[in-house]
Write a protein that holds these residues in place. Sequence first.
Motif, short mmCIF file in Angstrom:
data_model
loop_
_atom_site.label_atom_id
_atom_site.label_comp_id
_atom_site.label_asym_id
_atom_site.label_seq_id
_atom_site.Cartn_x
_atom_site.Cartn_y
_atom_site.Cartn_z
N ILE A 144 32.31 54.76 57.82
CA ILE A 144 32.28 55.03 56.38
C ILE A 144 33.60 54.61 55.74
CG2 ILE A 144 32.23 56.87 54.65
CD1 ILE A 144 30.20 58.32 56.35
N GLU A 145 34.69 54.92 56.37
CA GLU A 145 35.99 54.59 55.79
C GLU A 145 36.21 53.08 55.68
OE1 GLU A 145 38.26 58.67 57.26
OE2 GLU A 145 38.80 56.74 58.16
N TYR A 146 35.75 52.34 56.69
CA TYR A 146 35.91 50.89 56.62
C TYR A 146 34.91 50.28 55.64
CZ TYR A 146 39.34 50.96 60.34
OH TYR A 146 40.48 51.19 61.08
N ALA A 147 33.72 50.85 55.54
CA ALA A 147 32.77 50.39 54.52
C ALA A 147 33.35 50.61 53.13
CB ALA A 147 31.44 51.13 54.66
N ALA A 148 34.06 51.74 52.96
CA ALA A 148 34.65 52.03 51.66
C ALA A 148 35.68 50.98 51.27
CB ALA A 148 35.29 53.42 51.68
N ARG A 149 36.43 50.49 52.27
CA ARG A 149 37.41 49.43 51.98
C ARG A 149 36.71 48.17 51.47
NH1 ARG A 149 42.49 50.41 54.51
NH2 ARG A 149 42.43 52.27 55.85
N LEU A 150 35.57 47.86 52.07
CA LEU A 150 34.84 46.67 51.66
C LEU A 150 34.19 46.88 50.29
CD1 LEU A 150 34.04 43.83 52.40
CD2 LEU A 150 32.18 44.74 53.79
N ILE A 151 33.68 48.07 50.04
CA ILE A 151 33.12 48.39 48.72
C ILE A 151 34.20 48.27 47.65
CG2 ILE A 151 32.17 50.26 47.32
CD1 ILE A 151 30.66 51.16 49.88
N GLY A 152 35.40 48.73 47.98
CA GLY A 152 36.51 48.59 47.04
C GLY A 152 36.81 47.13 46.73
N HIS A 153 36.72 46.28 47.75
CA HIS A 153 36.95 44.85 47.52
C HIS A 153 35.88 44.27 46.60
CE1 HIS A 153 38.04 40.69 48.21
NE2 HIS A 153 36.79 40.44 48.59
N ILE A 154 34.63 44.69 46.76
CA ILE A 154 33.56 44.23 45.87
C ILE A 154 33.86 44.62 44.43
CG2 ILE A 154 31.12 44.59 45.29
CD1 ILE A 154 30.62 44.80 48.35
N GLN A 155 34.36 45.83 44.22
CA GLN A 155 34.72 46.25 42.88
C GLN A 155 35.90 45.43 42.34
OE1 GLN A 155 33.18 48.55 40.71
NE2 GLN A 155 34.54 47.38 39.38
N ASP A 156 36.86 45.11 43.22
CA ASP A 156 37.98 44.27 42.79
C ASP A 156 37.49 42.89 42.33
OD1 ASP A 156 39.77 46.27 43.36
OD2 ASP A 156 40.33 45.48 45.33
N LEU A 157 36.52 42.32 43.07
CA LEU A 157 35.96 41.03 42.66
C LEU A 157 35.28 41.16 41.30
CD1 LEU A 157 34.29 39.62 45.91
CD2 LEU A 157 36.31 38.71 44.74
N ALA A 158 34.51 42.24 41.11
CA ALA A 158 33.84 42.45 39.84
C ALA A 158 34.85 42.52 38.69
CB ALA A 158 33.00 43.72 39.89
N ASP A 159 35.96 43.21 38.93
CA ASP A 159 36.99 43.32 37.89
C ASP A 159 37.61 41.95 37.59
OD1 ASP A 159 36.53 46.03 37.82
OD2 ASP A 159 38.26 46.55 39.06
N GLN A 160 37.83 41.14 38.62
CA GLN A 160 38.39 39.81 38.42
C GLN A 160 37.48 38.95 37.56
OE1 GLN A 160 39.36 37.99 42.20
NE2 GLN A 160 40.35 39.86 42.93
N TYR A 161 36.17 38.98 37.84
CA TYR A 161 35.24 38.19 37.05
C TYR A 161 35.20 38.67 35.60
CZ TYR A 161 33.47 36.39 41.51
OH TYR A 161 33.35 35.80 42.75
N ALA A 162 35.20 39.99 35.41
CA ALA A 162 35.14 40.54 34.05
C ALA A 162 36.38 40.18 33.23
CB ALA A 162 34.97 42.05 34.11
N GLU A 163 37.51 40.00 33.91
CA GLU A 163 38.76 39.67 33.21
C GLU A 163 38.87 38.19 32.87
OE1 GLU A 163 41.64 41.12 35.93
OE2 GLU A 163 41.22 43.25 35.49
N ALA A 164 37.90 37.39 33.33
CA ALA A 164 37.94 35.95 33.06
C ALA A 164 36.57 35.47 32.58
CB ALA A 164 38.38 35.19 34.30
N PRO A 165 36.10 35.95 31.42
CA PRO A 165 34.79 35.54 30.92
C PRO A 165 34.75 34.05 30.58
CG PRO A 165 35.99 36.73 29.23
CD PRO A 165 36.79 36.86 30.49
N ARG A 166 33.57 33.46 30.65
CA ARG A 166 33.41 32.05 30.32
C ARG A 166 33.51 31.87 28.80
NH1 ARG A 166 30.43 29.84 34.65
NH2 ARG A 166 31.06 31.00 36.51
N ARG A 167 34.35 30.96 28.40
CA ARG A 167 34.50 30.72 26.96
C ARG A 167 33.27 30.02 26.41
NH1 ARG A 167 40.78 28.61 26.22
NH2 ARG A 167 41.79 30.53 26.98
N ASN A 168 32.92 30.37 25.18
CA ASN A 168 31.80 29.73 24.46
C ASN A 168 30.47 29.89 25.20
OD1 ASN A 168 33.65 28.74 22.49
ND2 ASN A 168 34.17 27.04 23.88
N SER A 169 30.36 30.93 26.00
CA SER A 169 29.12 31.16 26.73
C SER A 169 28.09 31.79 25.79
CB SER A 169 29.35 32.08 27.92
OG SER A 169 28.13 32.44 28.53
N ALA A 170 26.82 31.41 25.96
CA ALA A 170 25.73 32.00 25.17
C ALA A 170 25.22 33.29 25.79
CB ALA A 170 24.59 30.99 25.02
#
Length: 403
Positions: free
Chosen positions: A206-232
């Motif tokens: 569980i603890e190691y799965a939590a580390r990986l889940i945290g990384h997934i959230q970090d990736l989500a945050d990275q994508y949200a901080e760099a939205p595509r310009r002029n996207s529809a």
Amino acid sequence: MSQHQTPTRRTLDILATLIAFPTVSRDSNLGLIEWVRDHLRRQGIGARLSYDATGAKANLFATIGPDLPGGIVFSGHTDVVPVDGQDWSSDPFKARIADGRLYGRGACDMKGFLAAVLACVDRLAAAELQRPVHLAFTYDEEVGCKGVRTLLADLQAARISPAACIVGEPTDMQVVTAHKGSRNYRCCVRGKEAHASRTQDGVNAIEYAARLIGHIQDLADQYAEAPRRNSAFDTPYDTLQTALVNGGLARNIVPRDCEFIFGYRYLPDSDPDRIVGSVQDYARDHILPRMRRKFAAADILFEKQSDNPALRPGPNAAIARFVMGLSGAGCAGPHVSYMTEGGLYQQAGVASVICGPGSIEQAHRPDEYVELGQLARCEAMIAALGEHAAEFQTDTETTGEAR
């Protein structure tokens, strides 16, 4: 609202009948499919059914007009999401009309579209169609677009090759030419059991799965901080989330196993393999080495559960222009983040757009409804598209080269 204010009684009656079939994805849809088959048969239209592996669910495909290649498909799914735990004001499987709206599970997602299509069948059958009009009603869209895959395989085997498809998901009758793709994965983390008083002897999954889940959230945050310009797109970046987690046996045992489900929605020009690859690389390079220093047999496994491709706007230009010209939509609606069967039709070589009555904001909610004016506009669009189907030309036919 358009000049088409009120749908026909025929559409309302058919929609009430369809809603009365409780076709929640976990249950069979055969009652509805067989009713539609018989409804078409009474008008001299045959239908082919394609079944799932259990035989408890089926797709329906029917053709109106000449037996020729091409033609336009009106496509929609017959399954609906559950009503369990939702606070409805009335019976969700009994249609109710009030204040210019028709309420019921599936009213907008997407039995309203199916009812409008079926109400136009007699009109289309009486017309001297120069190109076929096809009806495609599928199972299990809500749980991974399963039915349409069976249907497309059946059409390929039968050498039936439509030119274009209108998927009637709720878009407020705007023509949508693109949507995101979707993937979901199960991740299984295997550690080592031990007594809770000797955590140093175990590897806590569980603890190691939590580390990986945290990384997934970090990736989500990275994508949200760099939205595509002029996207529809209304959400102009790839999104990730962990949806389900399960692990452990008791509070006094170091858990050996933990599994979780994560998924993502990606823009049409994103690489879905790159996204999951980033998660897998992190597991291989950062999580597993720490686990295996304590237990060599520790492991992390990934299993793809669903893969629904994005709908790309480019190949749909001709059918989008055609639908907009006959529906009165005027211009294309926004690209959307929800997923439909359109991406799979496009992948099979059938140019596709999304256009249907109702709002996605009402889908999956208690007291789901569709506005009567939207149903009327949908009726008018279906009749016009069917009667003018022979005028539709793909971009390849128009320019002599594929786009």
